[in-house]
Design an enzyme around this catalytic site. Sequence first.
Site, mmCIF file in Angstrom:
data_model
loop_
_atom_site.group_PDB
_atom_site.id
_atom_site.type_symbol
_atom_site.label_atom_id
_atom_site.label_comp_id
_atom_site.label_asym_id
_atom_site.label_seq_id
_atom_site.Cartn_x
_atom_site.Cartn_y
_atom_site.Cartn_z
ATOM 1 C CB ILE A 17 -1.156 -0.082 1.165
ATOM 2 C CG1 ILE A 17 -1.999 0.894 0.925
ATOM 3 C CG2 ILE A 17 -0.313 0.256 2.236
ATOM 4 C CD1 ILE A 17 -3.238 0.627 1.851
ATOM 5 C CG ASP A 40 1.241 2.037 12.580
ATOM 6 O OD1 ASP A 40 1.508 3.002 11.938
ATOM 7 O OD2 ASP A 40 0.727 1.759 13.467
#
Length: 176
Positions: A17, A40
């Site tokens: 991503i 994250d």
Amino acid sequence: MEAKVNNSRISLARGDITEEATDAIVNAANSRLIGGGGVDGAIHRAGGPEIMAECRKIGGCPAGGAVITTAGRLKAKKVIHTVGPIYKDGKHQEAELLASAYFSSLKLAVDHGLKSISFPSISTGAYGYPVEDAAEVALKAVISFLSANKGIDLVRFVLFSDADLKTYAGVLKKLT
Ligand code: AR6
């Protein structure tokens, strides 16, 4: 795989991503917004320290909520940090909180005039949500949001494994 809802598209892809060029990418964060592993860690590493500086100022976000920051040196314009539920047994509002994480992220994108957004598979890594169940909640939430709201042209799900992509594709086929 792709599907249309009103004038918006939902597309599924396998990938990282952090490489997405949609207006927004979504981070699967924790409620203290202090960074961590998984997606994250990858977003903060690739985007640089500006993102964490803004997260520190914001200070936190409850499960089911979302906040927005710069995307630092990523291609996306903004990072939307949402917090999914930690999966226990499915009887602790996990589905409601997961759906809310998607809704809150989409609402924030619309409020900021962002027209395309990429999601990872929230809560299905460290937070332990079974992927098949999470895919159903995620896709139902996105379809329901796009049916009721204008402003988003494209929602992408960027899945990290072929197995996850296959699972999401099966669920999307069933729902559309
Ligand atoms: N691109 C797309 N998907 C990814 C990437 C990537 N670069 N890296 C991992 N994934 P997780 P959670 C997938 O654990 O379950 C963190 O420590 C991964 O394979 O990142 O919501 C936070 O700080 C999985 O399918 O998020 C929180 O403490 C999906 O992203 C906690 O983990 C989500 O896995 C959040 O846990």
